[in-house]
Design an enzyme around this catalytic site. Sequence first.
Site, PDB file in Angstrom:
ATOM      1  CD  GLN A  58      -2.366  -1.322   2.765  1.00 10.87           C
ATOM      2  OE1 GLN A  58      -3.378  -0.745   3.125  1.00 10.87           O
ATOM      3  NE2 GLN A  58      -1.673  -2.087   3.577  1.00 10.87           N
ATOM      4  CG  ASN A  59       4.110   1.211   2.353  1.00  8.84           C
ATOM      5  OD1 ASN A  59       3.029   1.451   2.892  1.00  8.84           O
ATOM      6  ND2 ASN A  59       5.041   0.483   2.918  1.00  8.84           N
ATOM      7  CG  ASP A  91       7.940   3.521   0.677  1.00 11.47           C
ATOM      8  OD1 ASP A  91       8.061   2.530  -0.075  1.00 11.47           O
ATOM      9  OD2 ASP A  91       7.685   3.423   1.903  1.00 11.47           O
ATOM     10  CG  HIS A 143      -3.011   2.614  -1.677  1.00  8.54           C
ATOM     11  ND1 HIS A 143      -2.995   2.578  -0.306  1.00  8.54           N
ATOM     12  CD2 HIS A 143      -4.209   2.092  -2.055  1.00  8.54           C
ATOM     13  CE1 HIS A 143      -4.139   2.040   0.133  1.00  8.54           C
ATOM     14  NE2 HIS A 143      -4.886   1.739  -0.909  1.00  8.54           N
ATOM     15  N   GLY A 167       3.025  -4.694   8.963  1.00  9.39           N
ATOM     16  CA  GLY A 167       2.927  -3.261   9.248  1.00  9.39           C
ATOM     17  C   GLY A 167       1.755  -2.545   8.626  1.00  9.39           C
ATOM     18  CB  THR A 168      -1.115  -2.891   6.900  1.00  9.25           C
ATOM     19  OG1 THR A 168      -2.290  -2.145   6.549  1.00  9.25           O
ATOM     20  CG2 THR A 168      -1.422  -4.381   6.864  1.00  9.25           C
ATOM     21  CB  SER A 169      -3.990   0.031  10.768  1.00  8.38           C
ATOM     22  OG  SER A 169      -4.334   0.719   9.576  1.00  8.38           O
ATOM     23  N   PRO A 214       3.747  -4.542  15.699  1.00  7.85           N
ATOM     24  CG  PRO A 214       4.849  -2.497  16.015  1.00  7.85           C
ATOM     25  CD  PRO A 214       4.219  -3.364  14.969  1.00  7.85           C
TER      26      PRO A 214
HETATM   27  P1  OAD Z   1      -1.350   2.786   9.252  1.00  6.01           P
HETATM   28  O1  OAD Z   1      -0.670   3.998   9.770  1.00  6.01           O
HETATM   29  O2  OAD Z   1      -2.837   2.753   9.275  1.00  6.01           O
HETATM   30  O3  OAD Z   1      -0.860   1.496  10.066  1.00  6.01           O
HETATM   31  C1  OAD Z   1       0.508   1.272  10.291  1.00  6.01           C
HETATM   32  C2  OAD Z   1       0.686  -0.064  10.967  1.00  6.01           C
HETATM   33  O4  OAD Z   1       2.057  -0.283  11.111  1.00  6.01           O
HETATM   34  C3  OAD Z   1       0.030  -0.161  12.359  1.00  6.01           C
HETATM   35  O5  OAD Z   1      -0.649  -1.395  12.490  1.00  6.01           O
HETATM   36  C4  OAD Z   1       1.255  -0.121  13.290  1.00  6.01           C
HETATM   37  O6  OAD Z   1       1.048  -0.893  14.476  1.00  6.01           O
HETATM   38  C5  OAD Z   1       2.322  -0.757  12.421  1.00  6.01           C
HETATM   39  N1  OAD Z   1       3.712  -0.389  12.734  1.00  6.01           N
HETATM   40  C6  OAD Z   1       4.212   0.753  13.228  1.00  6.01           C
HETATM   41  N2  OAD Z   1       5.562   0.699  13.325  1.00  6.01           N
HETATM   42  C7  OAD Z   1       5.915  -0.527  12.860  1.00  6.01           C
HETATM   43  C8  OAD Z   1       7.164  -1.216  12.691  1.00  6.01           C
HETATM   44  N3  OAD Z   1       8.345  -0.643  13.014  1.00  6.01           N
HETATM   45  N4  OAD Z   1       7.133  -2.469  12.191  1.00  6.01           N
HETATM   46  C9  OAD Z   1       5.967  -3.077  11.856  1.00  6.01           C
HETATM   47  N5  OAD Z   1       4.758  -2.478  12.003  1.00  6.01           N
HETATM   48  C10 OAD Z   1       4.737  -1.227  12.487  1.00  6.01           C
HETATM   49  O7  OAD Z   1      -0.771   2.527   7.784  1.00  6.01           O
HETATM   50  P2  OAD Z   1      -1.373   1.588   6.639  1.00  6.01           P
HETATM   51  O8  OAD Z   1      -2.038   0.392   7.214  1.00  6.01           O
HETATM   52  O9  OAD Z   1      -0.310   1.387   5.640  1.00  6.01           O
HETATM   53  O10 OAD Z   1      -3.878   5.087   1.958  1.00  6.01           O
HETATM   54  O11 OAD Z   1      -2.467   2.539   6.025  1.00  6.01           O
HETATM   55  C11 OAD Z   1      -3.243   2.081   4.952  1.00  6.01           C
HETATM   56  C12 OAD Z   1      -3.578   3.225   4.050  1.00  6.01           C
HETATM   57  O12 OAD Z   1      -4.170   4.295   4.812  1.00  6.01           O
HETATM   58  C13 OAD Z   1      -2.384   3.894   3.383  1.00  6.01           C
HETATM   59  O13 OAD Z   1      -1.935   3.216   2.234  1.00  6.01           O
HETATM   60  C14 OAD Z   1      -2.930   5.252   3.036  1.00  6.01           C
HETATM   61  C15 OAD Z   1      -3.586   5.560   4.363  1.00  6.01           C
HETATM   62  O14 OAD Z   1      -4.553   6.522   4.374  1.00  6.01           O
HETATM   63  C16 OAD Z   1      -4.269   6.127   1.202  1.00  6.01           C
HETATM   64  O15 OAD Z   1      -3.861   7.244   1.427  1.00  6.01           O
HETATM   65  C17 OAD Z   1      -5.200   5.766   0.095  1.00  6.01           C
END
Ligand code: OAD
Length: 270
Positions: free
Chosen positions: A107-108, A110, A125, A216-218, A243
């Site tokens: 979903q990144n 980068d 994305h 690493g996705t919510s 985590p």
């Molecule tokens: P989120 O910010 O919603 O979730 C990040 C996840 O990463 C959470 O579950 C954290 O617990 C976890 N996390 C944090 N630090 C970490 C680490 N060092 N190692 C492993 N996990 C870690 O981000 P996404 O799930 O990517 O979309 O968000 C999904 C989408 O929402 C994005 O692609 C973007 C956003 O709005 C759009 O903009 C369309």
Amino acid sequence: MPINPETLDQAAKRLRGARRLVVFTGAGVSAESGIPTFRDDNGFWQRFPPEQFARWDGLIKTAVVHPDQLAEFLQAVLEPIAVAWPNAAHAAIARLEQHCKATVITQNVDGLHQAAGSKQVREVHGSFFRVVSLRGQPIRSLQREELVAVSESLRRTRSGMFRLARLLWSLRPMFGLSWRGFKRPGVVLFGGAMAEPDWSQAQRDAQLCDAILVVGTSGLIYPAAMLPGLARQHGASVISIDPYEPGPSHVWLRGRAGEVVPQLVQAAFG
Ligand code: OAD
């Protein structure tokens, strides 16, 4: 946070047994490369309200009324991406291709999976390294140095006169008129269509895989968030690394991606 050896072993067995593997990643996989996540403390959507900054209509309104705020947001998003390097998690994920048929669905936006060496990457994305037409057709790729230059130029736009004009000038490598029509960054915002052909391929990959490693996705943003469930419905094992969030997984390895993914790949394939 030490990982329970039994849980690591269970996850490694499921990974080793997979003929086709999908690695599904979110912002957490890049957190240790210095790119903030969206929803953690200090995440982007804590600092910049998504209703204003995550939709094209909100962005256009902000550009007209508060170009300084838009410049601040864009710089906050672009600068960490422009200067980021892949971390140990990206590198371990890239190594998986040597051991099995592995596809990364991210979903990144980068470009760090490709920078780490992954060849099969679906960017559902989109990517800040792509410039597309209004309808999402590819126009050109952006180099990392161009992203650095845009981000430095945005920094200078945040104060002084004629801020909207200077904002548009800063963004000209990725936004504005081109000889192939109007161009914009190749990223998906809320309410926008998913990036194609990546999204269609990602759904097929999820249905065909034997295991999906979710890192690493919510899991809050649909339709991308449906992929682990789709894979599971089609018989795949679901292993998650995070985590805080177990997600809909059979095995949850609790911890940071940069620590846990390399240990898992080592345990599975040596
Ligand atoms: P989120 O910010 O919603 O979730 C990040 C996840 O990463 C959470 O579950 C954290 O617990 C976890 N996390 C944090 N630090 C970490 C680490 N060092 N190692 C492993 N996990 C870690 O981000 P996404 O799930 O990517 O979309 O968000 C999904 C989408 O929402 C994005 O692609 C973007 C956003 O709005 C759009 O903009 C369309």
